[in-house]
Design an enzyme around this catalytic site. Sequence first.
Site, PDB file in Angstrom:
ATOM      1  CG  ASP A   1     -32.007 -56.160  27.867  1.00 55.05           C
ATOM      2  OD1 ASP A   1     -31.296 -55.162  28.067  1.00 55.05           O
ATOM      3  OD2 ASP A   1     -31.778 -57.001  26.985  1.00 55.05           O
TER       4      ASP A   1
ATOM      5  CD  GLU B   1     -29.845 -51.545  23.628  1.00 55.64           C
ATOM      6  OE1 GLU B   1     -29.758 -52.106  24.732  1.00 55.64           O
ATOM      7  OE2 GLU B   1     -29.429 -52.058  22.574  1.00 55.64           O
TER       8      GLU B   1
ATOM      9  CG  HIS C   1     -28.885 -52.458  28.351  1.00 52.80           C
ATOM     10  ND1 HIS C   1     -28.529 -53.687  27.818  1.00 52.80           N
ATOM     11  CD2 HIS C   1     -27.833 -52.090  29.137  1.00 52.80           C
ATOM     12  CE1 HIS C   1     -27.331 -54.037  28.259  1.00 52.80           C
ATOM     13  NE2 HIS C   1     -26.888 -53.076  29.060  1.00 52.80           N
TER      14      HIS C   1
HETATM   15 ZN    ZN Z   1     -29.570 -55.328  27.044  1.00 56.37          ZN
END
Ligand code: ZN
Length: 247
Positions: free
Chosen positions: A168, A217, A220
Amino acid sequence: MKKFLLILLSIMLIGCGTKTESHDESKEDINKEEESEMSETTQVVDEEKSEEIPAEILDFEDFNSIHVIINKKHELPEDYEPEDLVEPEVKKIRESCPMREEAAQALKEMFEAAAKDGLDLMLVSGYRSYSYQKGLFDNYVARDGEEAANRYSARPGQSEHQTGLAADLGTSDQACLLMGCFKDTEAGKWLAENSYLFGFVLRYPEEKEEVTGYIYEPWHFRYIGLEQAYLVHESGLTLEEYYDYMD
Ligand SMILES: [Zn+2]
Protein backbone atom coordinates in the site's frame (compact mmCIF):
# COMPACT_ATOMS: atom_id res chain seq x y z
CA MET A 1 10.45 8.79 -19.81
CA LYS A 2 10.59 7.00 -23.17
CA LYS A 3 14.29 6.38 -22.86
CA PHE A 4 13.74 5.12 -19.34
CA LEU A 5 11.03 2.82 -20.60
CA LEU A 6 13.31 1.40 -23.28
CA ILE A 7 16.05 0.73 -20.76
CA LEU A 8 13.61 -1.01 -18.47
CA LEU A 9 12.11 -3.01 -21.28
CA SER A 10 15.54 -4.21 -22.30
CA ILE A 11 16.24 -5.22 -18.71
CA MET A 12 12.93 -7.02 -18.76
CA LEU A 13 13.85 -8.93 -21.90
CA ILE A 14 17.23 -9.89 -20.52
CA GLY A 15 15.41 -11.30 -17.55
CA CYS A 16 13.18 -13.53 -19.67
CA GLY A 17 13.13 -17.13 -18.63
CA THR A 18 15.08 -16.53 -15.46
CA LYS A 19 12.33 -15.22 -13.27
CA THR A 20 9.54 -17.41 -14.53
CA GLU A 21 8.87 -20.05 -11.95
CA SER A 22 7.86 -23.41 -13.25
CA HIS A 23 7.27 -26.84 -11.92
CA ASP A 24 7.44 -28.38 -15.34
CA GLU A 25 10.90 -29.88 -15.38
CA SER A 26 11.11 -30.40 -19.11
CA LYS A 27 10.34 -26.75 -19.71
CA GLU A 28 12.84 -25.74 -17.07
CA ASP A 29 15.52 -27.78 -18.81
CA ILE A 30 14.73 -26.18 -22.13
CA ASN A 31 14.90 -22.75 -20.52
CA LYS A 32 18.24 -23.52 -18.94
CA GLU A 33 19.70 -24.70 -22.23
CA GLU A 34 18.44 -21.61 -23.96
CA GLU A 35 19.79 -19.37 -21.27
CA SER A 36 23.24 -20.91 -21.42
CA GLU A 37 23.35 -20.50 -25.15
CA MET A 38 22.15 -16.94 -25.11
CA SER A 39 24.65 -14.19 -25.51
CA GLU A 40 23.88 -10.59 -24.74
CA THR A 41 23.50 -9.86 -28.42
CA THR A 42 20.90 -12.56 -29.00
CA GLN A 43 18.82 -11.87 -25.94
CA VAL A 44 16.84 -9.23 -27.74
CA VAL A 45 15.37 -12.02 -29.88
CA ASP A 46 13.57 -13.03 -26.73
CA GLU A 47 11.09 -10.22 -27.24
CA GLU A 48 8.64 -12.47 -29.08
CA LYS A 49 9.01 -15.15 -26.47
CA SER A 50 8.22 -12.79 -23.64
CA GLU A 51 4.94 -11.99 -25.34
CA GLU A 52 4.21 -15.67 -25.50
CA ILE A 53 4.99 -16.87 -21.99
CA PRO A 54 2.08 -19.23 -21.62
CA ALA A 55 0.16 -18.83 -18.42
CA GLU A 56 0.42 -22.55 -17.72
CA ILE A 57 4.11 -22.31 -16.89
CA LEU A 58 3.41 -19.67 -14.25
CA ASP A 59 2.63 -21.01 -10.83
CA PHE A 60 -0.39 -19.37 -9.25
CA GLU A 61 -0.80 -22.01 -6.55
CA ASP A 62 2.65 -22.14 -4.96
CA PHE A 63 2.55 -19.66 -2.09
CA ASN A 64 6.22 -18.86 -2.68
CA SER A 65 5.76 -18.10 -6.39
CA ILE A 66 5.90 -14.41 -7.24
CA HIS A 67 2.88 -15.14 -9.43
CA VAL A 68 0.70 -16.63 -6.70
CA ILE A 69 -2.86 -15.34 -6.87
CA ILE A 70 -4.58 -14.82 -3.54
CA ASN A 71 -8.20 -13.75 -3.41
CA LYS A 72 -11.48 -14.66 -1.76
CA LYS A 73 -11.37 -18.11 -3.38
CA HIS A 74 -7.68 -18.84 -3.01
CA GLU A 75 -6.41 -18.47 0.53
CA LEU A 76 -3.12 -18.70 2.34
CA PRO A 77 -2.83 -20.98 5.36
CA GLU A 78 -2.67 -19.41 8.79
CA ASP A 79 0.95 -20.36 9.27
CA TYR A 80 2.27 -19.12 5.91
CA GLU A 81 5.01 -16.53 6.16
CA PRO A 82 7.47 -15.82 3.33
CA GLU A 83 11.02 -16.86 4.12
CA ASP A 84 12.77 -13.93 2.50
CA LEU A 85 11.13 -10.93 4.14
CA VAL A 86 13.36 -7.85 4.32
CA GLU A 87 12.83 -4.22 5.18
CA PRO A 88 12.57 -2.24 1.94
CA GLU A 89 15.08 0.61 1.88
CA VAL A 90 12.42 3.23 1.26
CA LYS A 91 10.51 5.81 3.26
CA LYS A 92 8.00 3.98 5.46
CA ILE A 93 5.11 5.04 7.62
CA ARG A 94 6.48 2.97 10.50
CA GLU A 95 9.79 1.37 11.29
CA SER A 96 8.84 -2.09 10.10
CA CYS A 97 7.09 -2.70 6.78
CA PRO A 98 8.71 -5.87 5.45
CA MET A 99 8.28 -7.29 1.98
CA ARG A 100 9.78 -10.21 0.07
CA GLU A 101 13.29 -9.46 -1.05
CA GLU A 102 12.67 -9.25 -4.80
CA ALA A 103 9.63 -7.02 -4.32
CA ALA A 104 11.50 -4.83 -1.83
CA GLN A 105 14.33 -4.25 -4.32
CA ALA A 106 11.86 -3.39 -7.08
CA LEU A 107 10.04 -1.04 -4.73
CA LYS A 108 13.26 0.76 -3.93
CA GLU A 109 13.96 1.27 -7.63
CA MET A 110 10.42 2.54 -8.15
CA PHE A 111 10.70 5.02 -5.28
CA GLU A 112 14.01 6.30 -6.69
CA ALA A 113 12.48 6.82 -10.12
CA ALA A 114 9.45 8.56 -8.59
CA ALA A 115 11.76 10.83 -6.58
CA LYS A 116 13.45 11.88 -9.84
CA ASP A 117 10.00 12.96 -10.98
CA GLY A 118 9.57 14.99 -7.80
CA LEU A 119 7.41 12.53 -5.86
CA ASP A 120 7.94 11.66 -2.23
CA LEU A 121 6.46 8.18 -1.97
CA MET A 122 5.94 6.35 1.28
CA LEU A 123 5.32 2.67 1.98
CA VAL A 124 2.22 2.39 4.14
CA SER A 125 1.85 -1.37 4.41
CA GLY A 126 3.76 -4.39 3.13
CA TYR A 127 3.68 -7.89 4.58
CA ARG A 128 0.91 -8.54 7.08
CA SER A 129 0.71 -11.76 9.05
CA TYR A 130 -2.49 -13.81 9.27
CA SER A 131 -3.01 -12.77 12.90
CA TYR A 132 -2.41 -9.09 12.14
CA GLN A 133 -4.91 -9.26 9.27
CA LYS A 134 -7.40 -10.96 11.58
CA GLY A 135 -7.17 -8.09 14.07
CA LEU A 136 -7.53 -5.56 11.29
CA PHE A 137 -10.53 -7.27 9.73
CA ASP A 138 -12.25 -7.83 13.07
CA ASN A 139 -11.94 -4.11 13.81
CA TYR A 140 -13.48 -3.17 10.47
CA VAL A 141 -16.31 -5.67 11.00
CA ALA A 142 -17.04 -4.16 14.41
CA ARG A 143 -17.17 -0.72 12.81
CA ASP A 144 -18.96 -1.36 9.50
CA GLY A 145 -20.37 -4.90 9.63
CA GLU A 146 -18.91 -7.93 7.88
CA GLU A 147 -20.33 -7.45 4.40
CA ALA A 148 -19.22 -3.85 4.12
CA ALA A 149 -15.82 -4.59 5.67
CA ASN A 150 -15.11 -7.35 3.20
CA ARG A 151 -15.48 -4.97 0.26
CA TYR A 152 -12.41 -3.03 1.33
CA SER A 153 -10.60 -5.40 3.67
CA ALA A 154 -9.62 -9.02 3.33
CA ARG A 155 -10.45 -11.81 5.69
CA PRO A 156 -7.37 -13.38 7.28
CA GLY A 157 -5.79 -15.79 4.78
CA GLN A 158 -7.32 -13.91 1.86
CA SER A 159 -5.05 -10.88 1.99
CA GLU A 160 -2.36 -10.43 -0.64
CA HIS A 161 -0.37 -8.66 2.01
CA GLN A 162 0.36 -12.03 3.61
CA THR A 163 2.34 -12.97 0.48
CA GLY A 164 4.84 -10.18 1.14
CA LEU A 165 4.36 -9.10 -2.48
CA ALA A 166 1.76 -6.35 -1.98
CA ALA A 167 2.36 -2.76 -1.05
CA ASP A 168 0.00 0.00 0.00
CA LEU A 169 1.57 3.25 -1.12
CA GLY A 170 1.09 6.88 -0.30
CA THR A 171 3.14 10.02 -0.04
CA SER A 172 4.95 11.41 2.97
CA ASP A 173 2.43 14.26 3.29
CA GLN A 174 -0.22 11.52 3.66
CA ALA A 175 -2.52 13.23 1.16
CA CYS A 176 -5.52 10.98 0.41
CA LEU A 177 -3.82 8.21 2.35
CA LEU A 178 -5.58 4.91 1.59
CA MET A 179 -8.47 6.87 0.10
CA GLY A 180 -10.08 6.81 -3.33
CA CYS A 181 -8.93 10.35 -4.02
CA PHE A 182 -5.34 9.05 -4.10
CA LYS A 183 -5.98 8.30 -7.79
CA ASP A 184 -6.11 12.03 -8.53
CA THR A 185 -2.88 12.87 -6.74
CA GLU A 186 0.33 13.21 -8.74
CA ALA A 187 1.67 10.13 -6.98
CA GLY A 188 -1.46 8.11 -7.65
CA LYS A 189 -1.35 8.99 -11.33
CA TRP A 190 2.37 8.31 -11.60
CA LEU A 191 2.01 4.91 -9.96
CA ALA A 192 -0.92 3.90 -12.15
CA GLU A 193 1.12 4.78 -15.23
CA ASN A 194 4.58 3.60 -14.24
CA SER A 195 4.44 0.89 -11.59
CA TYR A 196 4.49 -1.89 -14.21
CA LEU A 197 7.95 -0.73 -15.25
CA PHE A 198 9.12 -2.02 -11.89
CA GLY A 199 7.08 -5.23 -11.85
CA PHE A 200 4.00 -3.98 -10.00
CA VAL A 201 0.37 -3.87 -11.05
CA LEU A 202 -2.56 -1.96 -9.65
CA ARG A 203 -4.33 -4.94 -8.17
CA TYR A 204 -7.85 -3.64 -7.54
CA PRO A 205 -8.78 -1.39 -10.46
CA GLU A 206 -11.80 0.82 -10.83
CA GLU A 207 -15.08 -0.88 -11.71
CA LYS A 208 -13.65 -4.37 -11.19
CA GLU A 209 -15.19 -5.15 -7.83
CA GLU A 210 -17.22 -7.99 -9.32
CA VAL A 211 -14.01 -9.65 -10.46
CA THR A 212 -11.57 -8.90 -7.64
CA GLY A 213 -14.09 -8.76 -4.81
CA TYR A 214 -12.70 -5.42 -3.65
CA ILE A 215 -13.46 -1.80 -4.26
CA TYR A 216 -11.06 0.33 -6.30
CA GLU A 217 -7.82 0.71 -4.35
CA PRO A 218 -5.57 3.16 -6.21
CA TRP A 219 -2.93 2.73 -3.48
CA HIS A 220 -2.57 -1.07 -3.52
CA PHE A 221 0.12 -2.49 -5.80
CA ARG A 222 1.16 -6.07 -6.29
CA TYR A 223 4.58 -7.26 -7.41
CA ILE A 224 4.45 -9.97 -10.09
CA GLY A 225 7.79 -9.43 -11.84
CA LEU A 226 8.65 -7.27 -14.84
CA GLU A 227 7.53 -9.52 -17.67
CA GLN A 228 4.11 -10.29 -16.30
CA ALA A 229 3.50 -6.77 -15.02
CA TYR A 230 4.15 -5.48 -18.51
CA LEU A 231 1.71 -7.95 -20.06
CA VAL A 232 -1.01 -7.45 -17.46
CA HIS A 233 -0.67 -3.67 -17.60
CA GLU A 234 -0.90 -3.67 -21.40
CA SER A 235 -4.01 -5.86 -21.24
CA GLY A 236 -5.85 -3.51 -18.89
CA LEU A 237 -7.21 -6.59 -17.12
CA THR A 238 -7.09 -7.81 -13.53
CA LEU A 239 -4.88 -10.78 -12.62
CA GLU A 240 -7.96 -12.99 -12.40
CA GLU A 241 -9.08 -11.99 -15.89
CA TYR A 242 -5.69 -11.99 -17.59
CA TYR A 243 -4.79 -15.44 -16.32
CA ASP A 244 -8.36 -16.74 -16.48
CA TYR A 245 -8.13 -17.57 -12.80
CA MET A 246 -11.69 -16.87 -11.82
CA ASP A 247 -12.72 -19.99 -9.90
ZN1 ZN B 1 -3.36 -3.24 0.41
